[in-house]
Design an enzyme around this catalytic site. Structure first.
Site, PDB file in Angstrom:
ATOM      1  N   GLN A 691       0.844  -1.138  -0.038  1.00 14.49           N
ATOM      2  CA  GLN A 691      -0.001   0.170   0.069  1.00 14.49           C
ATOM      3  C   GLN A 691       0.774   1.197  -0.165  1.00 14.49           C
ATOM      4  OE1 GLN A 691      -3.313   0.295  -0.564  1.00 14.49           O
ATOM      5  NE2 GLN A 691      -3.093  -1.871  -0.867  1.00 14.49           N
ATOM      6  N   HIS A 694       1.875   3.038  -3.333  1.00 13.33           N
ATOM      7  CA  HIS A 694       0.558   3.691  -3.831  1.00 13.33           C
ATOM      8  C   HIS A 694       0.950   5.081  -4.268  1.00 13.33           C
ATOM      9  CE1 HIS A 694      -2.702   1.177  -5.404  1.00 13.33           C
ATOM     10  NE2 HIS A 694      -2.464   0.481  -3.988  1.00 13.33           N
ATOM     11  N   GLU A 760      -9.599   1.497   4.946  1.00 12.75           N
ATOM     12  CA  GLU A 760      -9.850   0.442   3.507  1.00 12.75           C
ATOM     13  C   GLU A 760      -9.652  -0.831   3.493  1.00 12.75           C
ATOM     14  OE1 GLU A 760      -8.754   1.270  -1.186  1.00 12.75           O
ATOM     15  OE2 GLU A 760      -7.588   2.125   0.248  1.00 12.75           O
ATOM     16  N   HIS A 761      -8.478  -1.196   3.696  1.00  8.91           N
ATOM     17  CA  HIS A 761      -8.016  -2.577   3.992  1.00  8.91           C
ATOM     18  C   HIS A 761      -7.480  -2.949   5.224  1.00  8.91           C
ATOM     19  CE1 HIS A 761      -7.141  -1.059  -0.206  1.00  8.91           C
ATOM     20  NE2 HIS A 761      -7.691  -2.217  -0.824  1.00  8.91           N
ATOM     21  N   ASP A 795      -7.582  -7.451  -4.687  1.00  9.03           N
ATOM     22  CA  ASP A 795      -7.355  -6.549  -5.775  1.00  9.03           C
ATOM     23  C   ASP A 795      -7.665  -7.134  -7.078  1.00  9.03           C
ATOM     24  OD1 ASP A 795      -6.839  -4.125  -4.412  1.00  9.03           O
ATOM     25  OD2 ASP A 795      -4.617  -4.060  -4.633  1.00  9.03           O
ATOM     26  N   HIS A 854     -55.134  13.494   4.406  1.00  7.81           N
ATOM     27  CA  HIS A 854     -54.751  11.996   4.770  1.00  7.81           C
ATOM     28  C   HIS A 854     -55.341  11.245   5.667  1.00  7.81           C
ATOM     29  CE1 HIS A 854     -50.836  13.647   3.392  1.00  7.81           C
ATOM     30  NE2 HIS A 854     -50.347  12.508   3.552  1.00  7.81           N
TER      31      HIS A 854
END
Length: 868
Positions: A691, A694, A760-761, A795, A854
């Site tokens: 990660q 990235h 996220e992970h 992934d 109503h």
């Protein structure tokens, strides 16, 4: 004035006319049409040298200074104003064109100056030689009665005709449909000479500002020059086939936009300034941008040239398509970081200068210029714009005193300044926080992500959105050519997709097929088990819910320099499983091939995608949200992208005109690994680094449960050992610099911190990891359970979806799944028994809310049924 003609344009607001005659490199405006302002030249000049005609009225010194200071190249004045403006005020004579009285010779003072001359009728040949100083002084001729013949005759004698743009045309003589108009090509060609037996003109091809690189030498004919001006592209004469013109790039697509046309002082050499299609070269050897073996195109993603022009090109490419998380992308995104770097590099340059070390000054100046250019590109400014401003500053005829602003002037002090030492941390080292000794604020800081702001980006995105809304397909084609360097005939590729667009290896096909199969299997299992779920909430009241697919979905697949078939699969497979009627992909074409990524087209083919929009960035999002002539309007848009894509998605989901939803907000990629004493250090390190690579704004966190100092050292050593051999190790280093290792005693503490962070992970490399899922996991995008479940599997091929919530949005968002593409509709069926069961309750609640209609809707039914 190397183009022997000066177009007179009635107003600076005639932008189309200015652009049409920009090939001459100059323009003349009447004084009354000009409102001086700081950025006047940039707003109306479009790169051409601007002159102003003030001969119709007297101009005072202040007005002349104001015009010259904003970058007006030359000011046309009557000879009567010469004494005041030049002799008395001392303004530079070279910046003026003096209009001479009919039949009278210029005064000796005018002829002694460096001012240019203007006549309203031709003078004798001997006077012309004298007044032009043997060709060193430009001499203009202005007449409202110019014809093509008289304009050509004047230019051949050496005058520069001033002709109203309404009398001009860029069409060639042979194609001129209006004989009353004067082709500018005819005037230019008439002044050329050549000593070549074949009658051709040696032609130098130059690139545009800021590099003005010499691309190569070719040959031109009268016909090719006229055609080049007419079509606005590089057109030359073929020497092998004299009957043919050479339209540069006509077959390859590597066309040239004609910027400017000039001749040399002897009129026997022609110079074209052209804008070459990005990523292509002038040379027939594919590796070269120029014909001088520069090798600049060996890597097509590289910018051409050298020095600042190369940096300018490199940064604009990175600004448009750098991967999220890269260092430069972070600089563009994080303004506070960029400002800090500017200040840091300026201080280092100052310190280097104090030591009088030339090598260090040059080094630190280069660093500062790098960050200055990042700042400029971020704000939409190119090097050519900066150089244009430098040119304007050089044209100023008055100067400021030159003192620095008070805030920047150092006050005298007997105490010397102290310079804080710069602490350099070990490479590939994460900060360690021990929860037993750290304060609550330190732990909070370790779980805090960098601030994300889209305000600056939105300023750049909004004009693109408005342009696509207004001009549809035309805007898409223009923006794809501008941002992706690809000129397309149509913006959409419709199914069935041509075989030649899907040429990939058998291994790649097999990998994609296996991945699609697994993703489809997992997402099919997520479909509702019953077509209609029905519950009898009370006797006679039947409530039901059923799912329907969203009809039209737009899936954004980043591309250009990247190859991302995995994203196409992760977005497309659940859409297919859900039963979406129309699936539209959007992906930018490759700069090098001009085509879509073949792996993405193959995935689209496998999933039954209806069409692929060949565009990227905010323009693609806009087209799918609002629709164009060729692009189907989509009800929901999904997919990752850069900051421009994210900003556009956030905009359209809040615009009621678009009526379009999105999948989720987006931020940098992140991972949190929980590891204990039994975890394999190499496994843990590989997950963190997968990660961290990235981008520099990616964040990785390791929560260590009951780690001994020896085990912690093993983790650190494994990270450093693996990181130092990675191709993206520089990015990894910067990512790890703001990442953390949190030490806790219990698994409960570890999951408490993880749930607070909402990663996220989430990777669990702990003993008996499965027993903690799902009970201990409250907030996470996707969980990877056990030592043999790396995030990489998710992934690509395991079957779960990799489009996940980042930036803490896992607290309220799910990752993309089958339900993402479904809408759930409820229904109810109330029988007489049911109305009896709930009727009075409905009436009572409606009455207390004051909604009489109503209440009445129930009462009339119950009255007729005798239930009251």
């Amino acid at each position: 004035m190397t183009f022997p003609l000066l177009p007179l344009i009635s107003s600076p607001t005639e932008t189309e006319t200015i652009a049409k005659y920009a090939v001459t490199g100059k323009v003349l405006f009447p004084l009354g049409s000009v409102t001086p302002s700081k950025h006047f030249v940039h707003e109306y000049g479009k790169g051409a040298a601007i002159s102003v005609d003030a001969t119709a009225s007297s101009v005072n010194v202040d007005k002349a200074v104001e015009l010259l200071n904003i970058g007006i190249k030359q000011l046309f004045i009557d000879e009567a104003d010469f004494e005041l403006l030049i002799s008395v005020a001392g303004l530079p004579s070279s910046r003026f064109v003096i209009k001479c009285s009919d039949g009278a010779s210029p005064s000796p003072k005018v002829l002694e100056s460096k001012a240019s001359l203007l006549f309203s009728e031709p003078i004798s040949d001997s006077d012309f030689i004298q007044f032009s100083a043997g060709g060193n002084r430009p001499v203009y001729l202005q007449s409202s009665e110019f014809t093509e013949a008289s304009a050509v005759a004047a230019a051949k004698k050496g005058y520069i005709p001033i002709i109203n743009a309404s009398q001009l045309t860029t069409e060639s003589v042979s194609c001129n449909s209006n004989e009353s108009l004067i082709p500018i090509s005819a005037v230019f060609i008439a002044t050329l000479t050549t000593d070549r037996p074949d009658g051709l003109y040696t032609t130098l091809i130059n690139g545009p500002a800021p590099a003005y690189t010499a691309l190569g030498v070719v040959y031109s004919s009268k016909e090719s020059i006229a055609e080049s001006i007419a079509v606005g592209e590089g057109v030359y004469q073929s020497r092998k086939r004299r009957e043919e013109l050479w339209y540069k790039g006509k077959t390859s697509g590597a066309t040239q936009k004609l910027i400017r046309l000039e001749r040399d002082c002897d009129s026997d050499l022609v110079k074209f300034t052209v804008e070459q299609k990005d990523g292509t070269g002038f040379c027939h050897l594919e590796n070269n941008h120029t014909c001088f073996f520069d090798g600049d195109l060996t890597e097509s993603k590289e910018a051409t040239g050298s020095g600042l022009p190369k940096l300018d090109g490199t940064l604009i490419k990175r600004f448009e398509s750098a991967p999220e998380g890269s260092y430069t992308k972070r600089l563009f995104n994080d303004e506070s970081l960029l400002v800090a770097k500017l200040k840091e590099e300026l201080d280092e340059l100052i310190e280097a200068g104090k030591d009088k070390n030339q090598a260090e000054v040059a080094w630190e100046a280069a660093d500062l210029l790098y960050f200055v250019m990042v700042w400029c590109i971020k704000n939409g400014v190119r090097l050519s714009d900066i150089e244009r401003n430098l040119d304007i500053k050089s044209l100023k005829v008055t100067r400021r005193k030159g003192d620095a602003k008070t805030a920047y002037v150092e006050t005298s002090s007997s105490q010397p300044k102290t310079v804080e030492p710069i602490v350099t941390e070990d490479l590939y080292r994460m900060k360690i926080i021990d929860s037993k000794t750290a304060s609550a604020s330190e732990i909070e800081a370790s779980l805090t992500r960098p601030v994300q702001s889209t305000n600056d980006i939105m300023k750049l995105v909004l004009p693109i959105i408005k342009k696509v809304q207004a001009n549809g397909d035309k805007a898409l084609l223009e923006l794809t050519e501008k941002f992706d360097g690809v000129k397309l005939e149509a913006p959409v590729l419709n199914a069935p997709f041509p075989e030649e667009y899907m040429q990939i290896s058998e291994d790649m096909k097999e990998a994609i097929d296996i991945s699609i199969q697994n993703i489809e299997k997992f997402h099919t299992a997520q479909l509702p088990q019953e077509k209609v779920m029905t519950v009898e909430t009370c006797p006679g009241v039947y409530c039901s819910r059923f799912a329907k697919p969203i009809e039209n979905v737009g899936l954004y697949v980043p591309g250009g320099t990247a190859v991302l078939p995995s994203t196409a699969m992760m977005l497309g497979v659940p859409a297919k499983v859900a039963g979406c009627k129309n699936i539209v992909f959007a992906s930018p074409p490759s700069r090098s091939t001009g085509r879509l990524t073949p792996e993405v087209v193959y995935v689209a083919h496998k999933l039954g995608v209806k069409s692929i929009l060949m565009a990227g960035g905010s323009q693609a999002i806009t087209a799918m949200a609002y629709g164009t002539e060729s692009v189907l309007k989509c009800d929901k848009i999904l997919g990752p992208g850069n900051q421009f894509v994210t900003a556009a998605k956030m905009y359209v989901q809040n615009d009621t005109e678009a009526l379009c939803s999105i999948d989720m907000p987006a931020g940098p990629s992140e991972v949190l690994v929980v590891a204990d004493e039994e975890a394999d250090a190499d496994f843990v390190a590989s997950d963190l680094l997968s990660q961290a690579e990235h981008g520099v704004d990616s964040q990785v966190i390791l929560i260590g449960v009951g780690l001994t100092p020896k085990k912690l050292a093993e983790f650190e050593e494994a990270v450093k050992r693996q990181a130092c051999v990675l191709p993206r190790r520089e990015i990894v280093h910067k990512s790890l610099a703001h990442s953390y290792i949190l030490l806790v005693d219990t698994y409960e503490e570890a999951f408490e911190l993880s749930n607070k962070y909402a990663p996220e992970h989430l990777i669990l490399q702990i003993t008996d990891a499965q027993k903690y899922v799902p009970d201990y996991v409250e907030n996470a995008g996707s969980v990877f359970v056990g030592a043999l479940s790396p995030e990489s599997c998710g992934d690509y091929s395991s079957g779960t979806n990799h489009t996940l919530p980042t930036y803490g949005y896992a607290r309220q968002y799910s990752g993309v799944n089958t339900s993402t593409y479904l809408k759930f509709i409820t229904a109810q069926n109330v029988s007489e028994e049911g109305l009896k069961s709930i009727g009075k309750a409905v009436m009572t609640l409606a009455a207390v809310e004051g909604l009489e209609a109503h209440r009445n809707a129930v009462q009339v039914r119950m009255d007729k049924l005798g239930l009251l």
